[in-house]
Scaffold this motif. Structure first.
Motif, short mmCIF file in Angstrom:
data_model
loop_
_atom_site.label_atom_id
_atom_site.label_comp_id
_atom_site.label_asym_id
_atom_site.label_seq_id
_atom_site.Cartn_x
_atom_site.Cartn_y
_atom_site.Cartn_z
N UNK A 140 82.40 75.61 19.21
CA UNK A 140 81.45 76.73 19.20
C UNK A 140 81.98 77.85 18.31
N UNK A 141 81.10 78.38 17.47
CA UNK A 141 81.44 79.49 16.58
C UNK A 141 80.35 80.55 16.70
N UNK A 142 80.74 81.73 17.15
CA UNK A 142 79.78 82.81 17.39
C UNK A 142 79.99 83.92 16.36
N UNK A 143 78.92 84.26 15.66
CA UNK A 143 78.93 85.38 14.73
C UNK A 143 78.45 86.62 15.48
N UNK A 144 79.35 87.58 15.69
CA UNK A 144 79.00 88.81 16.37
C UNK A 144 78.44 89.79 15.34
N UNK A 145 77.15 90.07 15.44
CA UNK A 145 76.44 90.86 14.42
C UNK A 145 75.72 92.01 15.12
N UNK A 146 76.46 93.06 15.41
CA UNK A 146 75.91 94.21 16.13
C UNK A 146 76.17 95.46 15.28
N UNK A 147 75.17 95.93 14.54
CA UNK A 147 75.36 97.11 13.68
C UNK A 147 75.82 98.32 14.49
N UNK A 148 76.68 99.10 13.87
CA UNK A 148 77.14 100.32 14.51
C UNK A 148 78.25 100.13 15.52
N UNK A 149 78.79 98.90 15.60
CA UNK A 149 79.90 98.63 16.52
C UNK A 149 81.04 97.97 15.75
N UNK A 150 82.26 98.17 16.21
CA UNK A 150 83.40 97.50 15.60
C UNK A 150 84.37 97.06 16.70
N UNK A 151 85.11 96.00 16.41
CA UNK A 151 86.03 95.43 17.40
C UNK A 151 87.27 96.30 17.53
N UNK A 179 83.04 90.61 11.58
CA UNK A 179 83.54 91.14 10.31
C UNK A 179 84.25 92.48 10.51
N UNK A 180 85.51 92.60 10.00
CA UNK A 180 86.24 91.68 9.12
C UNK A 180 87.24 90.79 9.86
N UNK A 181 86.99 90.49 11.13
CA UNK A 181 87.96 89.76 11.95
C UNK A 181 87.44 88.37 12.36
N UNK A 182 88.38 87.45 12.52
CA UNK A 182 88.11 86.15 13.14
C UNK A 182 89.11 85.92 14.26
N UNK A 183 88.70 85.16 15.25
CA UNK A 183 89.61 84.83 16.35
C UNK A 183 89.19 83.51 16.98
N UNK A 208 89.44 91.31 0.48
CA UNK A 208 88.45 92.01 -0.32
C UNK A 208 87.50 92.83 0.57
N UNK A 209 86.86 93.85 0.01
CA UNK A 209 85.97 94.70 0.81
C UNK A 209 84.56 94.14 0.98
N UNK A 210 84.35 92.92 0.64
CA UNK A 210 83.05 92.27 0.77
C UNK A 210 83.18 90.81 0.40
N UNK A 211 82.04 90.14 0.30
CA UNK A 211 82.05 88.75 -0.14
C UNK A 211 82.39 87.73 0.92
N UNK A 212 82.41 88.12 2.18
CA UNK A 212 82.78 87.20 3.26
C UNK A 212 81.86 85.97 3.30
N UNK A 213 80.57 86.20 3.05
CA UNK A 213 79.58 85.15 3.26
C UNK A 213 79.23 84.35 2.00
N UNK A 214 79.73 84.80 0.86
CA UNK A 214 79.27 84.25 -0.42
C UNK A 214 79.85 82.87 -0.70
#
Length: 216
Positions: A140-151, A179-183, A208-214
């Motif tokens: 299982x791989x979960x993408x946490x995509x909640x704008x305005x929050x950070x881990x 983003x920008x973390x994996x666990x 890098x400051x971007x390009x994670x998904x490219x």
């Protein structure tokens, strides 16, 4: 309307329409590859595009080497389709940049405990659908995509209740990218070695400051 405002609003409308297209059903596999790339980059695992294989069958979304990823997205309380429709309508009605400029808001920390609870909850319906026997062969791989929050804080200690729930669901491994973390949260003895060796630490290996998904 100023010409510069017009061009900027047109670019916002085009970007929103492109985002809606990306999140259409026909682009499901494209999105899942994006999540897999971001996860591996933040984890510090190199890859080539040829290593991502769609399926080959449900419930595997993306195969990568020995991993068989079932990919989920954690959105918090928002409904993305509705939010994008409202955003597009707002841009289309705007008369100036001021009509679409939102006040600055600081990002709010979200603890690892709360994130892991949300992950267990988001995986629950899929675990019930597939059953323990199938989940035992899935990562299982979960993408946490909640704008305005950070881990934060970056302490990957599973709540005992969450650990028990994920064990009950039966996944071979459970990982997240926030983003920008994996666990890698959970990794059983028979899961792919590249996941098992990374278990229990929050990693931020993409420099890098971007390009994670490219694509590469």
């Amino acid at each position: 309307m100023k010409q510069s405002d017009k061009r900027h609003l047109e670019s916002l409308i085009a970007a929103t329409e492109a985002t809606r297209e990306l999140f259409s059903n026909r682009n499901k596999s494209t999105r899942e590859k994006m999540v897999a790339r971001a996860f591996l980059r933040c984890l510090g695992i190199g890859f080539s595009e040829e290593e991502f294989v769609v399926g080959p069958e449900e419930p595997v979304d993306i195969s990568f080497r020995e991993a068989r990823f079932q990919i989920r997205e954690m959105l918090g309380d928002r409904k993305r389709g509705q939010a994008l429709r409202e955003q597009l309508k707002r841009y289309q009605k705007a008369k100036s940049i001021n009509d679409v400029t939102d006040p600055w808001r600081d990002s709010i920390p979200l603890s690892f405990t709360d994130v892991s609870r949300g992950i267990a909850e988001s995986l629950s319906s899929k675990a019930s659908k597939y059953g323990v026997e199938a989940c035992a062969k899935l990562d299982a791989l979960v993408y946490v995509n909640i704008p305005g929050r950070h881990l934060y804080p970056l302490i990957p200690k599973l709540d005992p209740i969450v650990a028990e729930e994920l064990d009950r669901q039966g996944w071979r491994s459970v990982s997240m990218v926030f983003i920008p973390f994996s666990c890698v949260l959970v990794a059983k003895a028979d899961c792919p070695a590249f996941l098992r060796k990374k278990t229990g630490r929050v990693r931020m290996k993409w420099p890098h400051p971007g390009g994670w998904f490219d694509p590469q």
